[in-house]
Design a protein around this motif. Structure first.
Motif, PDB file in Angstrom:
ATOM      1  N   THR A  10       0.682  -0.956  -0.183  1.00  0.00           N
ATOM      2  CA  THR A  10       0.104   0.049   0.008  1.00  0.00           C
ATOM      3  C   THR A  10       0.900   1.198   0.265  1.00  0.00           C
ATOM      4  N   ASP A  11      -0.177   2.549  -0.259  1.00  0.00           N
ATOM      5  CA  ASP A  11       0.665   3.791  -0.805  1.00  0.00           C
ATOM      6  C   ASP A  11      -0.327   4.905  -0.425  1.00  0.00           C
ATOM      7  N   SER A  16      -5.028   1.708  -3.955  1.00  0.00           N
ATOM      8  CA  SER A  16      -4.032   0.815  -3.120  1.00  0.00           C
ATOM      9  C   SER A  16      -5.204  -0.020  -1.528  1.00  0.00           C
ATOM     10  N   CYS A  38       4.525  -0.963   2.999  1.00  0.00           N
ATOM     11  CA  CYS A  38       4.909   0.069   2.805  1.00  0.00           C
ATOM     12  C   CYS A  38       6.105   0.801   2.299  1.00  0.00           C
ATOM     13  N   VAL A 114      -1.703  -6.882  -5.061  1.00  0.00           N
ATOM     14  CA  VAL A 114      -0.460  -5.593  -5.182  1.00  0.00           C
ATOM     15  C   VAL A 114      -1.685  -5.000  -6.593  1.00  0.00           C
TER      16      VAL A 114
END
Length: 152
Positions: A10-11, A16, A38, A114
């Motif tokens: 996740t960003d 995400s 992250c 992802v």
């Protein structure tokens, strides 16, 4: 095959979080541990100094691992809401693909999840995207979740 450890990148973006929710639902259905990962890059000194000048004592919020830690805390909320029973947070400095592959190996992940963001962009095709990179380098199964609005 039942997954025991699922790692998802996740960003902190909305797209995400769609991947996080999908991974969390899968982890919940199989009783797997969910590792929220992250990656972050160090801030250049000039950028850090400018942030410190503008933000004063709040400058820590945009430097080091703090933005990644904030993204992980927000992702945890999505994961718990989607049914993940056991959530582990992992923020690590480095490029996203390197960090995801490394953390998957370190945590013994059976599945790396992802989002598809970047797969269809010109930059993604020329330079390689995170989904493309992890599919080539991960030593576990990889699930690419459709997280963008286009094409559906």
């Amino acid at each position: 095959m039942a997954y025991r450890t699922v790692l998802v990148g996740t960003d902190g973006s909305a797209s995400s979080f769609r991947a996080v929710s999908a991974a969390a639902a899968l982890a919940g259905a199989t009783g797997a541990t969910l590792v929220l990962a992250c990656a972050y890059l160090p801030m250049r000194e000039s950028t850090r100094a400018a942030a410190a000048d503008r933000l004063g004592e709040l400058a820590y919020k945009v430097s080091g691992s703090t933005p990644a830690d904030d993204a992980l805390r927000a992702a945890r909320e999505h994961a718990v809401a989607a049914g993940a029973p056991d959530v582990v947070l992992a923020a690590e400095q480095g490029e996203a693909v390197d960090v995801l592959v490394s953390l998957a190996a370190r945590h013994g992940a059976d599945l790396l999840v992802v989002g598809n963001r970047g797969l269809n962009s010109l930059a993604g095709r020329l330079l390689g995207s995170v989904p493309s990179g992890v599919t080539h380098r991960a030593s576990c199964d990889v699930l690419i979740v459709h997280t963008t609005d286009g094409g559906r």
